[in-house]
Design a protein around this motif. Structure first.
Motif, PDB file in Angstrom:
ATOM      1  N   UNK A 276       4.792   6.979  -7.611  1.00  0.00           N
ATOM      2  CA  UNK A 276       5.860   7.947  -7.899  1.00  0.00           C
ATOM      3  C   UNK A 276       6.847   8.114  -6.738  1.00  0.00           C
ATOM      4  N   UNK A 277       6.373   8.011  -5.521  1.00  0.00           N
ATOM      5  CA  UNK A 277       7.266   8.134  -4.367  1.00  0.00           C
ATOM      6  C   UNK A 277       8.278   6.991  -4.344  1.00  0.00           C
ATOM      7  N   UNK A 278       7.793   5.753  -4.449  1.00  0.00           N
ATOM      8  CA  UNK A 278       8.696   4.606  -4.389  1.00  0.00           C
ATOM      9  C   UNK A 278       9.584   4.492  -5.624  1.00  0.00           C
ATOM     10  N   UNK A 279       9.036   4.816  -6.798  1.00  0.00           N
ATOM     11  CA  UNK A 279       9.790   4.643  -8.037  1.00  0.00           C
ATOM     12  C   UNK A 279      10.679   5.841  -8.370  1.00  0.00           C
ATOM     13  N   UNK A 280      10.152   7.043  -8.280  1.00  0.00           N
ATOM     14  CA  UNK A 280      10.899   8.229  -8.686  1.00  0.00           C
ATOM     15  C   UNK A 280      11.721   8.828  -7.552  1.00  0.00           C
TER      16      UNK A 280
END
Length: 69
Positions: free
Chosen positions: A21-25
């Motif tokens: 979620x950190x890298x994508x969102x």
């Protein structure tokens, strides 16, 4: 010679799914590929990087550069 091949950064982590979620969102990176070893993200100008599962116990000297050949 390895200098003639593309290279990418590999960031080892014990929690690949937790970091997604950190890298994508949050950062907005698009997933390039998902493999049993980790997740590969597309970056600018055709470059990419990966967050990967560690291949063994922590040694204090993880590999951060990989060359697909």
């Amino acid at each position: 010679m390895l200098r003639d091949h593309p290279a990418y950064a590999a960031l080892p982590t014990a929690d690949v799914e937790g970091l997604r979620p950190f890298y994508e969102d949050t950062l907005g990176f698009a997933v390039r590929a998902v493999t049993p070893a980790g997740v590969y993200y597309q970056a600018g100008d055709g470059t990419y990087f990966a967050i990967t599962k560690p291949t063994g116990p922590a040694s204090g000297a993880p590999s951060h550069l990989r060359c697909p050949v």
